[in-house]
Scaffold this motif. Structure first.
Motif, PDB file in Angstrom:
ATOM      1  N   ALA A 228       0.868  -1.144   0.070  1.00  0.00           N
ATOM      2  CA  ALA A 228       0.133   0.149  -0.038  1.00  0.00           C
ATOM      3  C   ALA A 228       0.865   1.398   0.294  1.00  0.00           C
ATOM      4  N   PRO A 229       0.551   2.301  -0.643  1.00  0.00           N
ATOM      5  CA  PRO A 229      -0.730   2.330  -1.476  1.00  0.00           C
ATOM      6  C   PRO A 229      -0.642   1.706  -3.033  1.00  0.00           C
ATOM      7  N   PHE A 230       0.255   0.881  -3.204  1.00  0.00           N
ATOM      8  CA  PHE A 230       0.346   0.399  -4.634  1.00  0.00           C
ATOM      9  C   PHE A 230      -0.203  -1.251  -4.754  1.00  0.00           C
ATOM     10  N   ASP A 231      -0.838  -1.503  -3.661  1.00  0.00           N
ATOM     11  CA  ASP A 231      -1.315  -3.038  -3.454  1.00  0.00           C
ATOM     12  C   ASP A 231      -2.389  -3.307  -4.404  1.00  0.00           C
ATOM     13  N   LEU A 232      -2.242  -2.730  -5.924  1.00  0.00           N
ATOM     14  CA  LEU A 232      -3.319  -3.036  -6.439  1.00  0.00           C
ATOM     15  C   LEU A 232      -3.548  -4.506  -7.195  1.00  0.00           C
ATOM     16  N   PRO A 233      -2.537  -5.390  -7.032  1.00  0.00           N
ATOM     17  CA  PRO A 233      -2.577  -6.746  -7.329  1.00  0.00           C
ATOM     18  C   PRO A 233      -3.660  -7.466  -6.371  1.00  0.00           C
ATOM     19  N   GLU A 234      -3.694  -7.112  -5.308  1.00  0.00           N
ATOM     20  CA  GLU A 234      -4.526  -7.768  -4.378  1.00  0.00           C
ATOM     21  C   GLU A 234      -5.364  -6.698  -3.520  1.00  0.00           C
ATOM     22  N   ALA A 235      -5.964  -5.972  -4.390  1.00  0.00           N
ATOM     23  CA  ALA A 235      -7.007  -4.660  -3.737  1.00  0.00           C
ATOM     24  C   ALA A 235      -8.251  -5.449  -3.481  1.00  0.00           C
ATOM     25  N   GLU A 236      -8.444  -5.526  -1.918  1.00  0.00           N
ATOM     26  CA  GLU A 236      -9.542  -6.210  -1.534  1.00  0.00           C
ATOM     27  C   GLU A 236     -10.934  -5.725  -2.196  1.00  0.00           C
ATOM     28  N   GLY A 237     -10.789  -4.378  -2.203  1.00  0.00           N
ATOM     29  CA  GLY A 237     -12.095  -3.618  -2.456  1.00  0.00           C
ATOM     30  C   GLY A 237     -12.859  -3.796  -3.840  1.00  0.00           C
ATOM     31  N   GLU A 238     -11.628  -4.444  -4.720  1.00  0.00           N
ATOM     32  CA  GLU A 238     -11.845  -4.556  -6.055  1.00  0.00           C
ATOM     33  C   GLU A 238     -11.793  -5.968  -6.635  1.00  0.00           C
ATOM     34  N   LEU A 239     -10.798  -6.600  -6.022  1.00  0.00           N
ATOM     35  CA  LEU A 239     -10.358  -7.963  -6.610  1.00  0.00           C
ATOM     36  C   LEU A 239     -10.540  -9.175  -5.463  1.00  0.00           C
ATOM     37  N   VAL A 240     -11.364  -8.869  -4.562  1.00  0.00           N
ATOM     38  CA  VAL A 240     -11.647  -9.642  -3.303  1.00  0.00           C
ATOM     39  C   VAL A 240     -10.271 -10.002  -2.725  1.00  0.00           C
ATOM     40  N   GLY A 241      -9.144 -10.750  -3.024  1.00  0.00           N
ATOM     41  CA  GLY A 241      -7.907 -10.952  -2.425  1.00  0.00           C
ATOM     42  C   GLY A 241      -6.913 -10.824  -3.544  1.00  0.00           C
ATOM     43  N   GLY A 242      -7.367 -10.474  -4.887  1.00  0.00           N
ATOM     44  CA  GLY A 242      -6.287 -10.547  -5.961  1.00  0.00           C
ATOM     45  C   GLY A 242      -5.814 -12.085  -6.537  1.00  0.00           C
ATOM     46  N   PHE A 243      -4.372 -11.973  -6.679  1.00  0.00           N
ATOM     47  CA  PHE A 243      -3.763 -13.022  -7.227  1.00  0.00           C
ATOM     48  C   PHE A 243      -3.790 -14.309  -6.224  1.00  0.00           C
ATOM     49  N   ASN A 244      -3.946 -14.178  -4.708  1.00  0.00           N
ATOM     50  CA  ASN A 244      -3.868 -15.143  -4.045  1.00  0.00           C
ATOM     51  C   ASN A 244      -5.183 -15.654  -3.435  1.00  0.00           C
ATOM     52  N   THR A 245      -6.488 -14.937  -4.073  1.00  0.00           N
ATOM     53  CA  THR A 245      -7.841 -15.254  -3.574  1.00  0.00           C
ATOM     54  C   THR A 245      -7.916 -16.727  -3.220  1.00  0.00           C
ATOM     55  N   GLU A 246      -7.502 -17.668  -4.127  1.00  0.00           N
ATOM     56  CA  GLU A 246      -7.815 -19.156  -4.305  1.00  0.00           C
ATOM     57  C   GLU A 246      -6.760 -19.823  -3.481  1.00  0.00           C
ATOM     58  N   TYR A 247      -6.083 -19.175  -2.407  1.00  0.00           N
ATOM     59  CA  TYR A 247      -4.800 -19.819  -1.903  1.00  0.00           C
ATOM     60  C   TYR A 247      -5.256 -20.106  -0.262  1.00  0.00           C
ATOM     61  N   SER A 248      -4.640 -21.037   0.426  1.00  0.00           N
ATOM     62  CA  SER A 248      -4.907 -21.158   1.720  1.00  0.00           C
ATOM     63  C   SER A 248      -3.770 -21.796   2.434  1.00  0.00           C
ATOM     64  N   SER A 249      -4.007 -22.100   3.515  1.00  0.00           N
ATOM     65  CA  SER A 249      -2.780 -22.659   4.495  1.00  0.00           C
ATOM     66  C   SER A 249      -1.363 -22.037   4.009  1.00  0.00           C
ATOM     67  N   LEU A 250      -0.448 -23.180   4.133  1.00  0.00           N
ATOM     68  CA  LEU A 250       0.741 -22.792   3.786  1.00  0.00           C
ATOM     69  C   LEU A 250       1.429 -22.141   2.314  1.00  0.00           C
ATOM     70  N   LYS A 251       0.493 -22.201   1.582  1.00  0.00           N
ATOM     71  CA  LYS A 251       0.741 -21.506   0.156  1.00  0.00           C
ATOM     72  C   LYS A 251       0.452 -20.187   0.399  1.00  0.00           C
ATOM     73  N   PHE A 252      -0.742 -20.177   1.028  1.00  0.00           N
ATOM     74  CA  PHE A 252      -1.007 -18.345   1.448  1.00  0.00           C
ATOM     75  C   PHE A 252       0.157 -17.920   2.054  1.00  0.00           C
ATOM     76  N   ALA A 253       0.806 -18.636   3.098  1.00  0.00           N
ATOM     77  CA  ALA A 253       1.689 -18.202   4.165  1.00  0.00           C
ATOM     78  C   ALA A 253       3.001 -17.878   3.258  1.00  0.00           C
ATOM     79  N   MET A 254       3.365 -18.633   2.204  1.00  0.00           N
ATOM     80  CA  MET A 254       4.225 -18.326   1.458  1.00  0.00           C
ATOM     81  C   MET A 254       4.304 -17.086   0.656  1.00  0.00           C
ATOM     82  N   PHE A 255       3.259 -16.737   0.158  1.00  0.00           N
ATOM     83  CA  PHE A 255       3.086 -15.421  -0.422  1.00  0.00           C
ATOM     84  C   PHE A 255       3.296 -14.387   0.382  1.00  0.00           C
ATOM     85  N   MET A 256       2.688 -14.446   1.716  1.00  0.00           N
ATOM     86  CA  MET A 256       2.703 -13.515   2.631  1.00  0.00           C
ATOM     87  C   MET A 256       4.389 -13.308   3.057  1.00  0.00           C
ATOM     88  N   LEU A 257       4.903 -14.436   3.290  1.00  0.00           N
ATOM     89  CA  LEU A 257       6.409 -14.416   3.612  1.00  0.00           C
ATOM     90  C   LEU A 257       7.274 -13.830   2.460  1.00  0.00           C
TER      91      LEU A 257
END
Length: 442
Positions: A228-257
């Motif tokens: 932020a303020p350049f977090d357009l690929p995962e803009a919650e107000g527009e794209l739900v969660g963006g590129f990692n919308t369909e990820y969960s558990s450790l795969k989502f944690a790797m994106f966060m890491l």
């Protein structure tokens, strides 16, 4: 005294295999520990900015909150979307996370000379270095974007795909500005080696000599890390969660890491290129001769990285998200042209100084044309005629359902008034809402 080119590189490539392995483990541990601290620090600082308490349950003062988040993500159900390309879907978080760690290999934590001893072996406080180290950093940063793009495409969903496409456009736009800011540093230092660049920042840091490059890099590094303020690929107000919308558990944690590791890496690169790297800040270096020797340089670069991480957090807590057209306009119409003009000026100044011209002559030959161009631009802006206002279009009736489905009105068309039923509220209430006075004697 200006260091000779590549005089520090002979210190590298001579360590035993166990020393190389130990340094690699240290770089990995430093990044992971800094990420754990940064996650808690971000939540604490944003809570402080918003007058909230923040995390205060896990560990003393909530300092173990990031560990609790990691355990929570690890214990969540690991889902794989039915319509996804499973191989690419699983590979994308790995492609995103691994290059983020790789870029840290060329960051110097101290002087290139063998000033410290580890288990009786003298070594440099850097994993490795080579003549094109900064090109290696640009290459690894570019590879990390592929993980985001592949995650968006392989999910088989609309919003992740849009997030991946946004990230690709974002990388192309801001990688150019970042590379141009690097080029000014190359011209001033005469090297692409990180240890050489730090050695050339004595006595003046490049942030003071190249302020425009420093500002451009700071903006580009925020855009490069999708923060932020350049977090357009995962803009919650527009794209739900963006590129990692369909990820969960450790795969989502790797994106966060990967996001936080990239923040640490670009902060370390900014410290190395513009803030003196491992060198102590000016007041300390004047009265303490040993501040830049031994293990102390590791403290200075760590403090600089933490200050830049605070800058990331401060931006997130204060600025709203850009619109996508504003974001791309900033990259293509502001940062890249400014970087190109600045690079031409820097190259001209360095060429004149290398030819032996004095400071006054350099200002005359470089500053005079720039001042003349700015003056002409101001005159053009002052003398140009204002465009005449366009005549108002005649109003036309508009049927929004003429084609069988709702369409927006064209210029000059007006929507018909919406029929409204008569209000069923008592007359006194209607008058009160309309501002009528029902006091006695009115």
């Amino acid at each position: 005294m200006t260091p000779q080119p590549y005089e520090t590189l002979h210190f590298f490539g001579q360590d035993p295999w166990w020393m190389v392995l130990l340094k690699a483990v240290f770089c990995f541990g430093f990044l992971v520990l800094t990420v754990l601290i940064a996650i808690v620090w971000e939540r604490k600082v944003v809570a402080w900015m918003q007058l909230r308490i923040g995390p205060n349950r896990h560990g003393p003062w909530g300092m173990l909150q990031s560990l609790a988040d990691g355990v929570k993500l690890a214990l969540k159900e690991d889902l794989v979307v039915k319509g996804a390309d499973k191989v690419v879907y699983i590979l994308a978080p790995i492609v995103c996370a691994v290059p983020a760690f790789m870029a840290f290999a060329v960051i110097p934590f101290g002087p290139a000379g063998n000033e410290v001893s580890i288990f009786g072996t003298r070594t440099a406080m850097q994993l490795t270095d080579f003549p094109v180290a900064l090109l290696y950093i640009l290459a690894t940063a570019s590879i990390g974007i592929y993980g985001i793009v592949l995650a968006g495409w392989s999910s088989g969903s609309t919003y992740p795909l849009l997030g991946g496409l946004r990230s690709a456009a974002q990388m192309v736009s801001y990688e150019i500005a970042m590379g141009l800011s690097f080029a000014a540093v190359f011209i001033y230092s005469g090297s692409m080696s990180t240890s050489e660049i730090v050695a050339h920042q004595q006595p003046t840091w490049f942030a003071a000599l190249l302020p425009v490059s420093f500002i451009v890099y700071i903006i580009a590094m925020v855009g490069e890390t999708n923060r932020a303020p350049f977090d357009l690929p995962e803009a919650e107000g527009e794209l739900v969660g963006g590129f990692n919308t369909e990820y969960s558990s450790l795969k989502f944690a790797m994106f966060m890491l990967a996001e936080y590791v990239n923040m640490v890496t670009v902060s370390a690169v900014a410290s190395t290129l513009f803030l003196g790297g491992w060198r102590a800040p000016w007041p300390v270096s004047t009265f303490w001769e040993g501040a830049n020797h031994g293990w102390w340089p590791m403290l200075w670069i760590t403090l600089k990285i933490q200050l830049l991480l605070f800058f990331f957090i401060w931006l997130r807590g204060t600025l709203p998200r850009f619109r996508y057209d504003q974001f791309m306009k900033l990259g293509w119409k502001v940062l890249i042209p400014v970087s190109l003009v600045w690079l031409v000026l820097i190259a001209s100044v360095r060429a004149l100084r290398n030819e032996g011209y004095g400071f006054g002559e350099v200002v005359l030959y470089v500053g005079a044309p720039v001042g003349a161009i700015l003056l002409l631009a101001l005159l053009w802006d002052f003398l140009k005629k204002e465009p005449e206002p366009e005549p108002a279009l005649p109003k036309r009736e508009f049927d929004p359902m003429a084609g069988g489905y709702p369409v927006p009105p064209l210029p000059g068309q007006e929507l018909p008034p919406v029929p409204r039923r008569r209000s069923r509220a008592p007359k006194q209430l209607q008058d009160a809402l309309n501002g009528a006075d029902h006091t006695e004697g009115s």
